[in-house]
Design a protein around this motif. Structure first.
Motif, mmCIF file in Angstrom:
data_model
loop_
_atom_site.group_PDB
_atom_site.id
_atom_site.type_symbol
_atom_site.label_atom_id
_atom_site.label_comp_id
_atom_site.label_asym_id
_atom_site.label_seq_id
_atom_site.Cartn_x
_atom_site.Cartn_y
_atom_site.Cartn_z
ATOM 1 N N TYR A 24 -10.735 -13.872 -47.218
ATOM 2 C CA TYR A 24 -11.644 -14.534 -46.277
ATOM 3 C C TYR A 24 -12.931 -13.708 -46.182
ATOM 4 O O TYR A 24 -12.919 -12.582 -45.709
ATOM 5 N N ARG A 25 -14.044 -14.307 -46.630
ATOM 6 C CA ARG A 25 -15.299 -13.561 -46.692
ATOM 7 C C ARG A 25 -16.373 -14.143 -45.771
ATOM 8 O O ARG A 25 -16.901 -13.446 -44.927
ATOM 9 N N THR A 26 -16.715 -15.411 -45.974
ATOM 10 C CA THR A 26 -17.792 -16.027 -45.199
ATOM 11 C C THR A 26 -17.231 -17.132 -44.315
ATOM 12 O O THR A 26 -16.127 -17.638 -44.553
ATOM 13 N N CYS A 27 -18.025 -17.533 -43.337
ATOM 14 C CA CYS A 27 -17.549 -18.480 -42.330
ATOM 15 C C CYS A 27 -17.156 -19.835 -42.926
ATOM 16 O O CYS A 27 -16.012 -20.277 -42.802
ATOM 17 N N ASN A 28 -18.106 -20.503 -43.564
ATOM 18 C CA ASN A 28 -17.834 -21.847 -44.073
ATOM 19 C C ASN A 28 -16.773 -21.850 -45.163
ATOM 20 O O ASN A 28 -15.934 -22.755 -45.223
ATOM 21 N N THR A 55 -11.138 -22.943 -46.819
ATOM 22 C CA THR A 55 -9.866 -22.414 -47.332
ATOM 23 C C THR A 55 -8.718 -22.721 -46.379
ATOM 24 O O THR A 55 -7.641 -23.168 -46.807
ATOM 25 N N VAL A 56 -8.926 -22.486 -45.103
ATOM 26 C CA VAL A 56 -7.882 -22.760 -44.114
ATOM 27 C C VAL A 56 -7.552 -24.248 -44.098
ATOM 28 O O VAL A 56 -6.378 -24.639 -44.080
ATOM 29 N N TYR A 57 -8.572 -25.086 -44.146
ATOM 30 C CA TYR A 57 -8.359 -26.536 -44.139
ATOM 31 C C TYR A 57 -7.593 -26.984 -45.386
ATOM 32 O O TYR A 57 -6.651 -27.784 -45.310
#
Length: 302
Positions: free
Chosen positions: A250-254, A259-261
């Motif tokens: 996990y690097r950037t917000c969007n 990825t989670v979605y």
């Protein structure tokens, strides 16, 4: 909120000092009461899917497991960073909200709802820059599952800085997600509170009027929490422990939200919503009431 217009007997610097002090009082009271729910929210947000061996099934399950394996004091893990941060954070929140409101209102080019929305957004973005290093330390401490944290708050901060520095890989990791979280929250929170408070008539009875403002603040906190939580989940994933040690997933917000979605589904973006709402619903109301009360008292008595 107490009026931000300057009384004759107070200079702009004095009013700014009062706002900082009132904001500090609001933050200290809110964190002291609501921190355990923030910790539970973080635990839900950093856990993986159904194959996570340390998965919590409910708030009650989380409380029970934490109490049994980590002790009663575990519910206050990571409280020092937010307590240390609340004075400047709330000072920034309320002071910059009033400053942006005055700036956007200049010349009356915008109507009041738009002014409140823009002011809330900008105050949230400013607040996020101030608070993000404290959030990085807090999340790291909250993610530890041993009875007592292995290191102190200051030792944890030094460890992060020595290993990864002050940048986006170190003490400012997850800044984009924190900007999204606080920008969206404050935009909804301040706009809803002040617009609705202006529509609902004041009560003659001080206790009833206090209840009126508390309910509006409660609704503002709940609504803002429901809207901004995907950014909150992304922030916790970026700042928390990575699924595979040594690999940064996990690097950037969007990218984290996508990825989670993709991997865990839509509802994974709302992990920790219940403890978040339980914390920031009443917590949001407490902050506004304590700030207004403290600021008004200082205006009248200092």
């Amino acid at each position: 909120m107490a009026s931000a217009q300057t009384p004759d007997k107070h200079s702009a610097l004095t009013l700014m000092t009062m706002q900082f002090a009132a904001g500090g009082c609001a933050g200290f009271v809110e964190v002291s009461i609501m921190h355990p729910l923030d910790l539970i929210k973080t635990r839900f947000q950093i856990q993986g899917g159904l194959d996570d061996p340390q998965r919590y099934n409910s708030i009650a399950d989380c409380v029970k497991k934490m109490y049994r394996s980590e002790g009663a004091l575990s519910f206050y893990k990571g409280i020092l960073p937010p307590l240390m941060a609340e004075t400047p954070k709330r000072a920034v929140k309320f002071f910059t909200f009033e400053s942006y409101k005055n700036m956007f209102s200049y010349g009356n080019y915008l109507n009041q709802p738009v002014v409140l929305t823009l002011s809330g957004l900008c105050s949230g973005l400013t607040e996020a820059v101030v608070i993000n290093p404290f959030e990085v330390v807090k999340v790291k401490l909250q993610s530890e599952r041993n009875s007592f944290p292995k290191s102190s708050t200051f030792a944890t901060a030094r460890e992060i800085v020595s290993k990864d520095g002050f940048g986006l890989k170190g003490l400012n990791k997850g800044l984009s997600a924190t900007l999204g979280r606080h920008g969206v929250f404050n935009m909804v929170y301040f706009s809803f509170y002040h617009n609705i408070k202006a529509l609902v008539p004041e009560m003659d009875d001080p206790k009833q009027d206090l209840a009126r403002r508390f309910v509006i603040g409660l609704c503002a906190g709940i609504l803002a929490s429901c809207i901004n939580i995907p950014y909150d989940v992304a922030k916790s994933r970026i700042q928390g422990p990575q699924p595979v040690p040594g690999q940064i997933k996990y690097r950037t917000c969007n990218a984290t939200i996508r990825t989670v979605y993709t991997e865990e589904g839509f509802f994974a973006l709302y992990k920790g919503l219940l403890p978040k709402v339980l914390r920031l619903g009443p917590g949001g109301a407490i902050m506004l009431l304590v700030y207004e009360t403290a600021f008004t008292w200082m205006q009248k008595n200092l």
